[in-house]
Design a protein around this motif. Structure first.
Motif, PDB file in Angstrom:
ATOM      1  N   ALA A  64      52.793  66.478  58.421  1.00 49.88           N
ATOM      2  CA  ALA A  64      52.926  65.419  59.425  1.00 49.88           C
ATOM      3  C   ALA A  64      53.312  64.071  58.827  1.00 49.88           C
ATOM      4  O   ALA A  64      53.098  63.048  59.450  1.00 49.88           O
ATOM      5  N   ALA A  65      53.864  64.043  57.638  1.00 50.90           N
ATOM      6  CA  ALA A  65      54.157  62.760  57.005  1.00 50.90           C
ATOM      7  C   ALA A  65      55.187  61.970  57.811  1.00 50.90           C
ATOM      8  O   ALA A  65      54.858  60.983  58.454  1.00 50.90           O
ATOM      9  N   SER A  66      56.410  62.370  57.797  1.00 51.02           N
ATOM     10  CA  SER A  66      57.422  61.678  58.594  1.00 51.02           C
ATOM     11  C   SER A  66      57.924  62.546  59.741  1.00 51.02           C
ATOM     12  O   SER A  66      58.715  62.089  60.563  1.00 51.02           O
ATOM     13  N   LEU A  92      70.828  52.983  65.696  1.00 58.97           N
ATOM     14  CA  LEU A  92      70.393  52.202  64.533  1.00 58.97           C
ATOM     15  C   LEU A  92      68.900  51.889  64.606  1.00 58.97           C
ATOM     16  O   LEU A  92      68.211  51.908  63.581  1.00 58.97           O
ATOM     17  N   LEU A  93      68.403  51.604  65.788  1.00 59.99           N
ATOM     18  CA  LEU A  93      66.973  51.368  65.956  1.00 59.99           C
ATOM     19  C   LEU A  93      66.173  52.611  65.574  1.00 59.99           C
ATOM     20  O   LEU A  93      65.151  52.516  64.882  1.00 59.99           O
ATOM     21  N   LEU A  94      66.648  53.773  65.989  1.00 58.15           N
ATOM     22  CA  LEU A  94      65.954  55.022  65.650  1.00 58.15           C
ATOM     23  C   LEU A  94      66.004  55.287  64.145  1.00 58.15           C
ATOM     24  O   LEU A  94      65.035  55.775  63.556  1.00 58.15           O
ATOM     25  N   LEU A  95      67.130  54.949  63.524  1.00 55.14           N
ATOM     26  CA  LEU A  95      67.239  55.087  62.073  1.00 55.14           C
ATOM     27  C   LEU A  95      66.230  54.182  61.372  1.00 55.14           C
ATOM     28  O   LEU A  95      65.536  54.601  60.439  1.00 55.14           O
ATOM     29  N   LEU A  96      66.115  52.948  61.831  1.00 53.58           N
ATOM     30  CA  LEU A  96      65.163  52.020  61.224  1.00 53.58           C
ATOM     31  C   LEU A  96      63.714  52.470  61.416  1.00 53.58           C
ATOM     32  O   LEU A  96      62.886  52.314  60.517  1.00 53.58           O
ATOM     33  N   LEU A  97      63.405  53.061  62.557  1.00 52.91           N
ATOM     34  CA  LEU A  97      62.052  53.581  62.779  1.00 52.91           C
ATOM     35  C   LEU A  97      61.733  54.730  61.820  1.00 52.91           C
ATOM     36  O   LEU A  97      60.621  54.819  61.292  1.00 52.91           O
ATOM     37  N   LEU A 103      58.465  54.198  54.569  1.00 53.62           N
ATOM     38  CA  LEU A 103      57.676  53.167  53.898  1.00 53.62           C
ATOM     39  C   LEU A 103      56.181  53.459  54.012  1.00 53.62           C
ATOM     40  O   LEU A 103      55.426  53.258  53.068  1.00 53.62           O
ATOM     41  N   VAL A 104      55.769  53.947  55.163  1.00 52.19           N
ATOM     42  CA  VAL A 104      54.361  54.299  55.358  1.00 52.19           C
ATOM     43  C   VAL A 104      53.975  55.472  54.461  1.00 52.19           C
ATOM     44  O   VAL A 104      52.846  55.540  53.969  1.00 52.19           O
ATOM     45  N   ASP A 105      54.923  56.373  54.229  1.00 50.29           N
ATOM     46  CA  ASP A 105      54.650  57.539  53.383  1.00 50.29           C
ATOM     47  C   ASP A 105      54.617  57.221  51.902  1.00 50.29           C
ATOM     48  O   ASP A 105      54.355  58.094  51.083  1.00 50.29           O
ATOM     49  N   TRP A 107      57.218  55.466  50.098  1.00 49.80           N
ATOM     50  CA  TRP A 107      58.505  55.170  49.474  1.00 49.80           C
ATOM     51  C   TRP A 107      58.631  53.657  49.325  1.00 49.80           C
ATOM     52  O   TRP A 107      58.149  52.896  50.148  1.00 49.80           O
ATOM     53  N   THR A 108      59.330  53.228  48.298  1.00 44.35           N
ATOM     54  CA  THR A 108      59.538  51.797  48.104  1.00 44.35           C
ATOM     55  C   THR A 108      60.622  51.297  49.054  1.00 44.35           C
ATOM     56  O   THR A 108      61.394  52.089  49.614  1.00 44.35           O
ATOM     57  N   LEU A 109      60.688  50.001  49.211  1.00 41.72           N
ATOM     58  CA  LEU A 109      61.720  49.406  50.061  1.00 41.72           C
ATOM     59  C   LEU A 109      63.109  49.711  49.517  1.00 41.72           C
ATOM     60  O   LEU A 109      64.030  50.007  50.286  1.00 41.72           O
ATOM     61  N   GLN A 110      63.264  49.683  48.197  1.00 39.15           N
ATOM     62  CA  GLN A 110      64.562  49.975  47.599  1.00 39.15           C
ATOM     63  C   GLN A 110      64.995  51.413  47.876  1.00 39.15           C
ATOM     64  O   GLN A 110      66.155  51.659  48.204  1.00 39.15           O
ATOM     65  N   ALA A 111      64.075  52.354  47.770  1.00 38.59           N
ATOM     66  CA  ALA A 111      64.401  53.753  48.048  1.00 38.59           C
ATOM     67  C   ALA A 111      64.726  53.946  49.524  1.00 38.59           C
ATOM     68  O   ALA A 111      65.630  54.717  49.869  1.00 38.59           O
ATOM     69  N   SER A 112      64.036  53.230  50.396  1.00 43.01           N
ATOM     70  CA  SER A 112      64.340  53.324  51.829  1.00 43.01           C
ATOM     71  C   SER A 112      65.725  52.755  52.132  1.00 43.01           C
ATOM     72  O   SER A 112      66.469  53.323  52.935  1.00 43.01           O
ATOM     73  N   LEU A 113      66.066  51.655  51.488  1.00 43.17           N
ATOM     74  CA  LEU A 113      67.401  51.080  51.680  1.00 43.17           C
ATOM     75  C   LEU A 113      68.487  51.990  51.108  1.00 43.17           C
ATOM     76  O   LEU A 113      69.563  52.118  51.703  1.00 43.17           O
ATOM     77  N   LEU A 114      68.211  52.629  49.978  1.00 38.09           N
ATOM     78  CA  LEU A 114      69.164  53.601  49.445  1.00 38.09           C
ATOM     79  C   LEU A 114      69.337  54.781  50.394  1.00 38.09           C
ATOM     80  O   LEU A 114      70.449  55.292  50.575  1.00 38.09           O
ATOM     81  N   THR A 115      68.247  55.209  50.995  1.00 35.23           N
ATOM     82  CA  THR A 115      68.319  56.298  51.975  1.00 35.23           C
ATOM     83  C   THR A 115      69.180  55.883  53.162  1.00 35.23           C
ATOM     84  O   THR A 115      70.010  56.661  53.635  1.00 35.23           O
TER      85      THR A 115
END
Length: 135
Positions: A64-66, A92-97, A103-105, A107-115
């Motif tokens: 149930a992580a993401s 785009l809103l759904l992508l950001l969610l 991030l809650v799981d 992952w760092t902000l940099q890894a999320s931005l790379l994703t």
């Protein structure tokens, strides 16, 4: 054919995340591909959601992580498409969610931005492929 290609690339991405997790800043390869396929066509949920569940079990040891957030994307797309029309801002809103769930799981902000930087071009490519198939 597109679903099989994305599935194989997703499994490769899971392996890359597990192999280089501590030594290299990298995106969540599998999540980027699966999110792109969901955003490109909401009818991909029937094969993408089980792969996201597999992704969560392999990377987080939790089903149930993401998965919970990503499982709501097809339902939200149906709602947005009916009430607002199919459009890029809603997607785009759904992508950001989904990236916030990363991030809650942990992952760092940099890894999320790379994703996100990986997800957007794949999403564009898949959208073009689906449009060509329909034509």
């Amino acid at each position: 054919m597109i679903a099989l290609t994305i599935t194989l690339l997703t499994l490769l991405g899971l392996n890359m995340n597990m192999a280089f997790s501590s030594s290299l800043m990298q995106p969540d390869w599998a999540m980027a591909l699966l999110l792109a396929s969901l955003l490109a066509q909401r009818h991909n949920w029937f094969w993408a959601l089980p792969l996201i569940l597999l992704h969560d079990v392999v990377l987080y040891w939790s089903p149930a992580a993401s998965f919970m957030v990503v499982a709501m994307i097809p339902l939200a797309m149906i709602y947005f498409d009916q009430h607002l029309g199919a459009g890029l801002p809603q997607r785009l809103l759904l992508l950001l969610l989904a990236l916030l769930a990363m991030l809650v799981d942990g992952w760092t902000l940099q890894a999320s931005l790379l994703t996100m930087c990986l997800c957007v071009p794949v999403w564009h490519l898949l959208t073009r492929q689906y449009a060509q198939q329909a034509a």
